[in-house]
Design a protein around this motif. Structure first.
Motif, PDB file in Angstrom:
ATOM      1  N   THR A 185     -56.262  70.689  -4.499  1.00 62.37           N
ATOM      2  CA  THR A 185     -55.567  70.032  -5.616  1.00 62.37           C
ATOM      3  C   THR A 185     -54.296  69.321  -5.143  1.00 62.37           C
ATOM      4  OG1 THR A 185     -54.066  71.830  -6.207  1.00 62.37           O
ATOM      5  CG2 THR A 185     -56.303  71.951  -7.098  1.00 62.37           C
ATOM      6  N   ILE A 244     -49.838  61.474 -20.280  1.00 62.54           N
ATOM      7  CA  ILE A 244     -48.660  61.721 -19.437  1.00 62.54           C
ATOM      8  C   ILE A 244     -49.143  62.002 -18.018  1.00 62.54           C
ATOM      9  CG2 ILE A 244     -46.573  63.108 -19.142  1.00 62.54           C
ATOM     10  CD1 ILE A 244     -46.810  63.913 -22.082  1.00 62.54           C
ATOM     11  N   GLY A 245     -48.742  61.123 -17.087  1.00 64.46           N
ATOM     12  CA  GLY A 245     -49.229  61.212 -15.710  1.00 64.46           C
ATOM     13  C   GLY A 245     -50.393  60.254 -15.548  1.00 64.46           C
ATOM     14  N   TYR A 246     -50.087  59.090 -14.967  1.00 65.97           N
ATOM     15  CA  TYR A 246     -51.121  58.057 -14.859  1.00 65.97           C
ATOM     16  C   TYR A 246     -51.663  58.024 -13.425  1.00 65.97           C
ATOM     17  CZ  TYR A 246     -53.419  53.643 -16.072  1.00 65.97           C
ATOM     18  OH  TYR A 246     -54.348  52.661 -16.328  1.00 65.97           O
ATOM     19  N   ILE A 249     -56.656  61.383 -12.699  1.00 64.79           N
ATOM     20  CA  ILE A 249     -57.208  61.963 -13.926  1.00 64.79           C
ATOM     21  C   ILE A 249     -56.684  61.201 -15.143  1.00 64.79           C
ATOM     22  CG2 ILE A 249     -57.336  64.064 -15.351  1.00 64.79           C
ATOM     23  CD1 ILE A 249     -58.661  64.750 -12.823  1.00 64.79           C
ATOM     24  N   SER A 269     -43.729  59.419 -14.552  1.00 67.09           N
ATOM     25  CA  SER A 269     -42.360  59.475 -14.036  1.00 67.09           C
ATOM     26  C   SER A 269     -42.182  58.524 -12.854  1.00 67.09           C
ATOM     27  CB  SER A 269     -42.001  60.907 -13.636  1.00 67.09           C
ATOM     28  OG  SER A 269     -42.955  61.385 -12.725  1.00 67.09           O
ATOM     29  N   ASP A 270     -43.286  58.133 -12.236  1.00 64.34           N
ATOM     30  CA  ASP A 270     -43.218  57.156 -11.137  1.00 64.34           C
ATOM     31  C   ASP A 270     -43.572  55.786 -11.729  1.00 64.34           C
ATOM     32  OD1 ASP A 270     -43.688  55.508  -9.010  1.00 64.34           O
ATOM     33  OD2 ASP A 270     -45.062  56.872  -7.960  1.00 64.34           O
ATOM     34  N   GLN A 273     -46.574  53.597 -10.805  1.00 60.51           N
ATOM     35  CA  GLN A 273     -47.912  53.927 -11.302  1.00 60.51           C
ATOM     36  C   GLN A 273     -48.245  53.123 -12.573  1.00 60.51           C
ATOM     37  OE1 GLN A 273     -49.335  55.397  -8.749  1.00 60.51           O
ATOM     38  NE2 GLN A 273     -50.218  57.068  -9.903  1.00 60.51           N
ATOM     39  N   CYS A 302     -51.566  65.097 -17.787  1.00 65.02           N
ATOM     40  CA  CYS A 302     -52.384  64.879 -16.581  1.00 65.02           C
ATOM     41  C   CYS A 302     -51.497  64.756 -15.347  1.00 65.02           C
ATOM     42  CB  CYS A 302     -53.195  63.581 -16.708  1.00 65.02           C
ATOM     43  SG  CYS A 302     -54.089  63.414 -18.237  1.00 65.02           S
ATOM     44  N   GLY A 304     -49.877  67.487 -13.637  1.00 68.65           N
ATOM     45  CA  GLY A 304     -49.810  68.641 -12.734  1.00 68.65           C
ATOM     46  C   GLY A 304     -48.415  69.248 -12.690  1.00 68.65           C
ATOM     47  N   GLN A 305     -47.479  68.725 -13.500  1.00 65.74           N
ATOM     48  CA  GLN A 305     -46.101  69.240 -13.537  1.00 65.74           C
ATOM     49  C   GLN A 305     -45.755  69.619 -14.977  1.00 65.74           C
ATOM     50  OE1 GLN A 305     -44.622  69.626 -10.587  1.00 65.74           O
ATOM     51  NE2 GLN A 305     -46.458  68.692  -9.725  1.00 65.74           N
ATOM     52  N   VAL A 307     -44.303  68.858 -18.090  1.00 70.48           N
ATOM     53  CA  VAL A 307     -43.800  67.635 -18.734  1.00 70.48           C
ATOM     54  C   VAL A 307     -42.979  67.964 -19.989  1.00 70.48           C
ATOM     55  CG1 VAL A 307     -45.651  66.178 -17.842  1.00 70.48           C
ATOM     56  CG2 VAL A 307     -45.938  67.286 -20.060  1.00 70.48           C
ATOM     57  N   PRO A 374     -56.113  74.008 -18.655  1.00 70.63           N
ATOM     58  CA  PRO A 374     -56.949  72.807 -18.733  1.00 70.63           C
ATOM     59  C   PRO A 374     -58.106  72.999 -19.712  1.00 70.63           C
ATOM     60  CG  PRO A 374     -56.657  73.496 -16.456  1.00 70.63           C
ATOM     61  CD  PRO A 374     -55.963  74.505 -17.295  1.00 70.63           C
TER      62      PRO A 374
HETATM   63  N1  LIG Z   1     -58.889  69.890 -15.128  1.00 70.47           N
HETATM   64  C1  LIG Z   1     -59.604  69.688 -14.038  1.00 70.47           C
HETATM   65  O1  LIG Z   1     -60.810  69.938 -13.984  1.00 70.47           O
HETATM   66  C2  LIG Z   1     -58.929  69.100 -12.849  1.00 70.47           C
HETATM   67  C3  LIG Z   1     -59.703  68.596 -11.798  1.00 70.47           C
HETATM   68  C4  LIG Z   1     -59.053  68.021 -10.720  1.00 70.47           C
HETATM   69  C5  LIG Z   1     -57.657  68.002 -10.669  1.00 70.47           C
HETATM   70  N2  LIG Z   1     -56.944  68.547 -11.698  1.00 70.47           N
HETATM   71  C6  LIG Z   1     -55.470  68.576 -11.714  1.00 70.47           C
HETATM   72  O2  LIG Z   1     -55.020  67.502 -12.532  1.00 70.47           O
HETATM   73  C7  LIG Z   1     -53.690  67.120 -12.111  1.00 70.47           C
HETATM   74  C8  LIG Z   1     -53.644  65.631 -11.910  1.00 70.47           C
HETATM   75  O3  LIG Z   1     -54.549  65.284 -10.888  1.00 70.47           O
HETATM   76  P1  LIG Z   1     -54.596  63.807 -10.307  1.00 70.47           P
HETATM   77  O4  LIG Z   1     -55.668  63.864  -9.266  1.00 70.47           O
HETATM   78  O5  LIG Z   1     -54.668  62.830 -11.393  1.00 70.47           O
HETATM   79  O6  LIG Z   1     -53.162  63.737  -9.589  1.00 70.47           O
HETATM   80  P2  LIG Z   1     -52.383  62.412  -9.167  1.00 70.47           P
HETATM   81  O7  LIG Z   1     -51.399  62.865  -8.146  1.00 70.47           O
HETATM   82  O8  LIG Z   1     -53.331  61.315  -8.850  1.00 70.47           O
HETATM   83  O9  LIG Z   1     -51.619  61.997 -10.502  1.00 70.47           O
HETATM   84  C9  LIG Z   1     -50.536  62.682 -11.051  1.00 70.47           C
HETATM   85  C10 LIG Z   1     -49.659  61.631 -11.725  1.00 70.47           C
HETATM   86  O10 LIG Z   1     -48.671  62.306 -12.500  1.00 70.47           O
HETATM   87  C11 LIG Z   1     -47.415  61.691 -12.266  1.00 70.47           C
HETATM   88  N3  LIG Z   1     -46.362  62.672 -12.533  1.00 70.47           N
HETATM   89  C12 LIG Z   1     -45.957  63.687 -11.742  1.00 70.47           C
HETATM   90  N4  LIG Z   1     -44.987  64.382 -12.354  1.00 70.47           N
HETATM   91  C13 LIG Z   1     -44.798  63.808 -13.564  1.00 70.47           C
HETATM   92  C14 LIG Z   1     -43.956  64.092 -14.653  1.00 70.47           C
HETATM   93  N5  LIG Z   1     -43.114  65.116 -14.627  1.00 70.47           N
HETATM   94  N6  LIG Z   1     -44.025  63.277 -15.735  1.00 70.47           N
HETATM   95  C15 LIG Z   1     -44.887  62.247 -15.767  1.00 70.47           C
HETATM   96  N7  LIG Z   1     -45.722  61.918 -14.762  1.00 70.47           N
HETATM   97  C16 LIG Z   1     -45.670  62.707 -13.673  1.00 70.47           C
HETATM   98  C17 LIG Z   1     -47.464  61.220 -10.825  1.00 70.47           C
HETATM   99  O11 LIG Z   1     -46.540  60.176 -10.578  1.00 70.47           O
HETATM  100  C18 LIG Z   1     -48.914  60.754 -10.716  1.00 70.47           C
HETATM  101  O12 LIG Z   1     -49.058  59.404 -11.060  1.00 70.47           O
HETATM  102  C19 LIG Z   1     -53.416  67.921 -10.849  1.00 70.47           C
HETATM  103  O13 LIG Z   1     -52.617  69.024 -11.190  1.00 70.47           O
HETATM  104  C20 LIG Z   1     -54.788  68.382 -10.408  1.00 70.47           C
HETATM  105  O14 LIG Z   1     -54.708  69.590  -9.697  1.00 70.47           O
HETATM  106  C21 LIG Z   1     -57.559  69.064 -12.793  1.00 70.47           C
END
Ligand SMILES: NC(=O)c1ccc[n+]([C@@H]2O[C@H](COP(=O)([O-])OP(=O)(O)OC[C@H]3O[C@@H](n4cnc5c(N)ncnc54)[C@H](O)[C@@H]3O)[C@@H](O)[C@H]2O)c1
Length: 484
Positions: A185, A244-246, A249, A269-270, A273, A302, A304-305, A307, A374
């Motif tokens: 992850t 939230i989080g682009y 996912i 937050s970035d 993105q 979406c 992982g932090q 929010v 999740p």
């Molecule tokens: N539910 C599931 O089945 C499943 C499957 C795979 C991954 N995941 C998890 O989903 C999460 C996202 O995965 P991903 O592959 O899209 O990661 P990613 O790193 O591609 O995307 C995360 C995005 O969130 C943004 N971000 C980080 N902190 C933030 C905040 N505080 N506020 C707003 N935006 C913020 C980042 O800038 C980034 O664009 C991870 O935690 C991953 O482990 C879940």
């Protein structure tokens, strides 16, 4: 001697039709029948095993594996594949996450003879981290105690999920054997960096490989939306949705919501993105979380932090809202969960997997579905259908093959480094997986030209984060390329 080998060799589920009784069998013959209707074979894993065994019969015979995972049905296939290449169940240490745990999977895994660490009960909302950290430490105690007695184990492979196993690895085990880690992850990698836990051994970055980022994310997004269908309004009544989080996912969720006719607002937050979002005329993006929370009725986390750290946005909301986590653990809405826990003066422990309601200062009810875990995971043993999620299981197995190579590579083993998942192995996995996917689904999920990129190992390498270290195996022909 032969009898001994039969008893010690490894169950292999391959060759069973779905929806029938199946055999656990050894390479030498069947020895146990299991009656149930939930096991399906994963042909991509099967072909990888066959190709690898043309090169080496039992490359994992002197390796122990620590496997942190979601206890879903298809994780049995991954275990089976490792057993088929010589891993002994007695040298296998497994810990699952309670929010995705399926009891049948747990029991079957235990019956395979591995050391299975049961999750302890999470008694407070927002307490996943503490509970899971306790569990991983218990697992490591078992590993150390067990491996202390075994002189034949030269290698340790840690298949991590969220960075917990690597973070809490006891120092006593490091230096005693060759260690290779794999992180599944992106959240896990971020946490390792944040906590300064960069391991002193090679770590394979499966989390940020091109295949996972491009091809897996739409599968997860669909699974989340599918599981959410009872609560997502149909497009006749468009809803304002916040993503939230682009990242991988978030992008896939946003596309899916848009295709269902909803209004979509994006926040990350970035800010870089958001640039790609601004290019799409149907998406509205904002660099202000407060505005997004104020406008959206259904919010998808979406990132992982946590929010909800800037809790003001939620505290001042006069309207009802629903929050859905699409990420890992209970991190996405952690601050809100902890506030609800703090305000719970009833003395009755809440079930951490129930929906949770946070009441804002202006009476808005903010419902956090499934305790902030999740939403695509439940106790059914399946998140994404097996034929699709075998892509992910096969990527982990690709990492296992890469680790087998690293254990023999003097320029890699024993040194720290974050390595990209091998692009040749990714190409093989994708090609085999694509053969099994229906055309119409591929067309709906992926942009034209996206799939053909996976024929180009240079492109895969450029889009997979980490050091590119060529490996010795090729599955294309099942042959060694060179010898160390
Ligand atoms: N539910 C599931 O089945 C499943 C499957 C795979 C991954 N995941 C998890 O989903 C999460 C996202 O995965 P991903 O592959 O899209 O990661 P990613 O790193 O591609 O995307 C995360 C995005 O969130 C943004 N971000 C980080 N902190 C933030 C905040 N505080 N506020 C707003 N935006 C913020 C980042 O800038 C980034 O664009 C991870 O935690 C991953 O482990 C879940």
């Amino acid at each position: 001697m032969l009898v001994n080998r039969i008893m010690r060799t490894i169950p292999n589920f391959r060759g069973q039709p779905a929806n029938s009784s199946y055999f656990l069998h050894t390479r030498n013959g069947f020895f146990r029948t299991v009656t149930n209707n939930v096991f399906v074979r994963l042909p991509v894993l099967d072909i990888m095993v066959d190709r690898l065994r043309r090169i080496e019969e039992s490359p994992l015979c002197d390796t122990a594996v620590v496997y942190v995972h979601h206890p879903l049905r298809t994780s049995l296939n991954l275990l089976d594949s490792m057993f088929s290449i010589g891993l002994d169940p007695k040298n296998t240490f497994v810990l699952g996450k309670h929010y995705s745990e399926n009891e049948w999977v747990v029991q079957e895994t235990q019956r395979l003879g591995v050391h299975y660490q049961r999750c302890s009960a999470q008694t407070v909302l927002g307490g996943f981290d503490e509970t899971f950290s306790f569990d991983i430490n218990s697992l490591w105690e078992t590993v150390v105690e067990d491996l202390d007695k075994k002189i034949n184990i030269k290698n340790l492979l840690v298949l991590d999920h969220g960075g917990y196993a690597i973070n809490f690895m006891p120092s006593s085990i490091q230096g005693r054997m060759n260690i290779v880690g794999l992180e599944k992850t992106s959240g896990g990698l971020i946490n390792l960096v944040r906590q300064g836990c960069i391991p002193s051994f090679p770590l394979i970055n499966m989390a940020n490989c091109a295949t996972k980022k491009v091809l897996e994310s739409p599968l997860i997004a669909e699974a989340v939306v599918e599981k959410l269908s009872p609560v997502i309004p149909v497009s006749r009544e468009p809803t304002t949705c916040g993503v939230i989080g682009y990242g991988s996912i978030g992008k896939a969720i946003a596309e899916k919501l848009l295709s269902l006719g909803h209004r979509v607002i994006i926040y990350d937050s970035d800010s870089s993105q958001l640039q790609s979002a601004n290019l799409r005329k149907n998406f509205v993006s904002t660099s202000d979380l407060v505005s997004l929370v104020a406008s959206a009725d259904l919010l998808f986390g979406c990132s992982g932090q946590d929010v909800t750290k800037s809790v003001e946005a939620f505290r001042l909301s006069p309207r009802d809202k629903t929050l859905v986590s699409c990420s890992s653990g209970d991190r996405e809405f952690l601050t809100l969960l902890k506030l609800v826990q703090k305000n719970n003066t009833s003395g009755i422990a809440a079930n951490p997997l129930d929906n949770v309601v946070y009441e804002s200062d202006f009476g808005g009810k903010i419902k956090i579905l499934r305790g902030g875990f999740p939403y695509n995971f439940d106790d059914t043993g399946e998140s994404v259908p097996a034929n699709e999620i075998q892509l992910t299981r096969a990527l982990v197995f690709a990492g296992v093959i890469q680790a087998i190579d690293f254990f023999k590579n003097p320029t890699v083993v024993g040194k720290e480094g974050l390595y990209a998942l091998d692009s040749g192995l990714q190409k093989f996995v994708v090609r085999e997986w694509l053969k099994l996917q229906p055309e119409d689904k591929l067309k709906n999920r992926y942009q034209p030209n996206q799939l053909s990129k996976f024929e180009d190992t240079d492109w895969i390498g450029e889009h997979s984060a980490g050091i590119q270290e060529p490996i010795n195996f090729t599955l294309e022909t099942g042959a060694n390329l060179k010898f160390y």
